[in-house]
Design an enzyme around this catalytic site. Structure first.
Site, PDB file in Angstrom:
ATOM      1  N   ASP A   1       0.859  -1.186   0.000  1.00  0.00           N
ATOM      2  CA  ASP A   1       0.000   0.000   0.000  1.00  0.00           C
ATOM      3  C   ASP A   1       0.893   1.233   0.000  1.00  0.00           C
ATOM      4  OD1 ASP A   1      -1.646   2.194   0.817  1.00  0.00           O
ATOM      5  OD2 ASP A   1      -3.135   0.710   1.388  1.00  0.00           O
TER       6      ASP A   1
ATOM      7  N   GLU B   1      -0.563  -0.846  -4.673  1.00  0.00           N
ATOM      8  CA  GLU B   1      -1.818  -0.120  -4.405  1.00  0.00           C
ATOM      9  C   GLU B   1      -1.601   1.374  -4.234  1.00  0.00           C
ATOM     10  OE1 GLU B   1      -4.488  -1.941  -1.616  1.00  0.00           O
ATOM     11  OE2 GLU B   1      -4.944  -0.017  -0.660  1.00  0.00           O
TER      12      GLU B   1
ATOM     13  N   GLU C   1      -9.426   3.984  -3.189  1.00  0.00           N
ATOM     14  CA  GLU C   1      -9.999   4.246  -1.864  1.00  0.00           C
ATOM     15  C   GLU C   1     -10.286   5.724  -1.643  1.00  0.00           C
ATOM     16  OE1 GLU C   1      -6.442   2.581   0.213  1.00  0.00           O
ATOM     17  OE2 GLU C   1      -6.729   4.251   1.576  1.00  0.00           O
TER      18      GLU C   1
ATOM     19  N   ASP D   1     -14.021   2.886  -0.804  1.00  0.00           N
ATOM     20  CA  ASP D   1     -14.357   2.791   0.618  1.00  0.00           C
ATOM     21  C   ASP D   1     -15.857   3.072   0.709  1.00  0.00           C
ATOM     22  OD1 ASP D   1     -12.810   3.321   3.627  1.00  0.00           O
ATOM     23  OD2 ASP D   1     -14.927   3.888   3.376  1.00  0.00           O
TER      24      ASP D   1
ATOM     25  N   HIS E   1     -12.101  -0.827   0.140  1.00  0.00           N
ATOM     26  CA  HIS E   1     -11.112  -0.446   1.153  1.00  0.00           C
ATOM     27  C   HIS E   1     -11.786  -0.535   2.530  1.00  0.00           C
ATOM     28  CE1 HIS E   1      -9.527   2.894   3.755  1.00  0.00           C
ATOM     29  NE2 HIS E   1      -8.436   2.178   3.559  1.00  0.00           N
TER      30      HIS E   1
ATOM     31  N   GLU F   1     -11.031  -6.882   2.331  1.00  0.00           N
ATOM     32  CA  GLU F   1      -9.902  -6.404   3.136  1.00  0.00           C
ATOM     33  C   GLU F   1     -10.238  -6.433   4.615  1.00  0.00           C
ATOM     34  OE1 GLU F   1      -8.695  -2.246   2.678  1.00  0.00           O
ATOM     35  OE2 GLU F   1      -6.877  -2.629   3.855  1.00  0.00           O
TER      36      GLU F   1
END
Ligand SMILES: C[C@H](O)[C@H](O)CC(=O)C(=O)O
Ligand code: MG
Length: 397
Positions: A217, A243, A271, A294, A321, A341
């Site tokens: 990430d 990511e 996200e 998200d 996310h 996740e």
């Protein structure tokens, strides 16, 4: 036979909370999530060591409560704190009170287009998402059904998770399907930082063995050149995906990165993207392989359904996310969301604790990296607000 008429919405309220939960960056000293993680602010040495130093946790959690005429209350948590509470109380509440909770499409449309002149992404869409999720929670509670039933029902019996945190080796022991590491060093830390990134990945690969998924990430910290070099260097170490490598506004950069990464490595992002229009850019410009909205930031479930359909038509996966229960109730209903996740919020992170701990009661956690669909079988999103935590209502209407 007469149709069922649900009670109308009586009142919308917005509160703020501190200390982890939906604002998962709002953690205490020594947490892995604030330990020298690469960010776009790391070009300034004074903001390199801690993300809290540049204000990553200034907002805190927003709680939206929607009360129906019969006293049933739906609620949701997301990031947004006091400024989002203002938007909910002073602007958005008018589009709900006196309306039926079944009218979520019209309500979403009015929330979005009435704020478009100062909204479209970021904080305003967080606030809209919070209201939308509270509305789905209310709808589920009034109908006495879990939200995933309202979204079409489960397409599999259980959710499978990868874990995000600094200890993929522990995540492997805990039964997760993979581990996503935070990248620690960005371009401003030069060749030495680059070397340390690769060493950290190599060390983790030696601990988890050849087959366990490892991802990075990058939290928007890189540029296309650095991200490309990193992806190439990480290929032999079996990096599954890179990511959010660059700025979410740089769609052209993502398209270039996707062309540049070694064959087989995935590019993921989204996200910090919002709405069907933002995700359309990522999809049509061929920016990535997996989109990661998200649920509390992209526009809520009402908008996620549209984003997901768009992704499906483009042959892309949607792996939200974080988002805790708001993700779980969605992912279980979609074939193009094959796994989910789990953000490890234990400081170590060496134990599984609920993702939005300590704000929700009844929040399911993965066991052996899985949550059964039956664990979601409670009305609404199946959680209650932990009323032991001090809530603040900064505005009223
Ligand atoms: C670990 C990342 O920097 C961030 O805190 C969380 C995130 O982006 C993710 O879970 O994805
Ligand atoms: Mg991320």
């Amino acid at each position: 036979m007469p149709i069922v008429t649900l009670p109308k919405i009586k009142h919308v309220r917005a509160f703020t909370l501190r200390g982890g939960g939906a604002d998962y960056h709002d953690q205490g000293e020594g947490h892995w999530i604030d330990d020298h993680i690469a960010t776009p602010m790391a070009r300034y040495p004074e903001y390199r060591r801690s993300r809290q130093s540049f204000g990553i946790n200034v907002l805190g959690t927003l709680v939206v409560e929607i009360e129906a005429e019969d006293g049933t209350i739906g609620f949701a948590v997301t990031t947004g704190g006091e400024p989002a509470a203002f938007i909910v109380e002073k602007h958005l509440a008018r589009f709900l009170e006196g309306r039926s909770p079944t009218d979520y499409e019209k309500i979403w449309d009015q929330m979005y287009f009435s704020t478009q002149y100062y909204g479209r992404k970021g904080l305003v869409v967080n606030a809209i998402s919070g209201v939308d999720l509270a509305l789905w929670d209310l709808l589920g509670k009034l109908r006495q059904e879990p939200v995933y039933h309202l979204l079409g029902g489960a397409v599999r019996d259980e959710l499978h998770f990868y874990a995000t945190g600094a200890r993929p080796d522990v995540a492997k022991e805990l039964g997760f399907i993979g581990g996503k590491l935070p990248l620690h060093h960005g371009p401003a830390e030069g060749p030495e930082g680059f070397r340390r990134n690769i060493e950290e990945l190599a060390e983790m690969r030696s601990r988890v063995g050849p087959d366990f998924w490892l991802m990075w990430d990058c939290w928007m910290a890189l540029d296309v050149d650095y991200a490309t070099r990193l992806a190439i260097a990480a290929h032999d170490l079996g990096l599954k995906w890179i990511e959010e490598a660059i700025s979410p506004d740089d769609y052209w950069g993502y398209a270039a990165l996707k062309r540049n990464v070694p064959k087989g490595m995935l590019v993921t992002t989204g996200e910090h993207e919002a709405t069907r229009w933002g995700f359309r850019m990522l999809l049509e410009m061929e920016c990535c392989d997996i989109i990661q909205p998200d649920v509390g930031w992209c526009g809520g479930v009402t908008e996620l359904l549209k984003i997901s359909a768009l992704a499906d038509a483009h042959g892309k996966m949607v792996v939200p996310h974080g988002s805790s229960v708001y993700s779980y109730h969605f992912v279980i209903t979609r074939h193009n969301s094959p796994f989910a996740e789990f953000l490890m919020m234990h400081p170590g992170p060496t134990e599984v604790v609920p993702m939005f701990h300590p704000q929700l009661i009844g929040e399911p956690v993965p066991e052996k990296g899985r949550i059964k669909a039956s664990a979601l079988d409670a009305p609404g999103f199946g959680v209650e607000l932990n009323r032991d935590i001090a809530m603040h209502r900064p505005y009223t209407h």
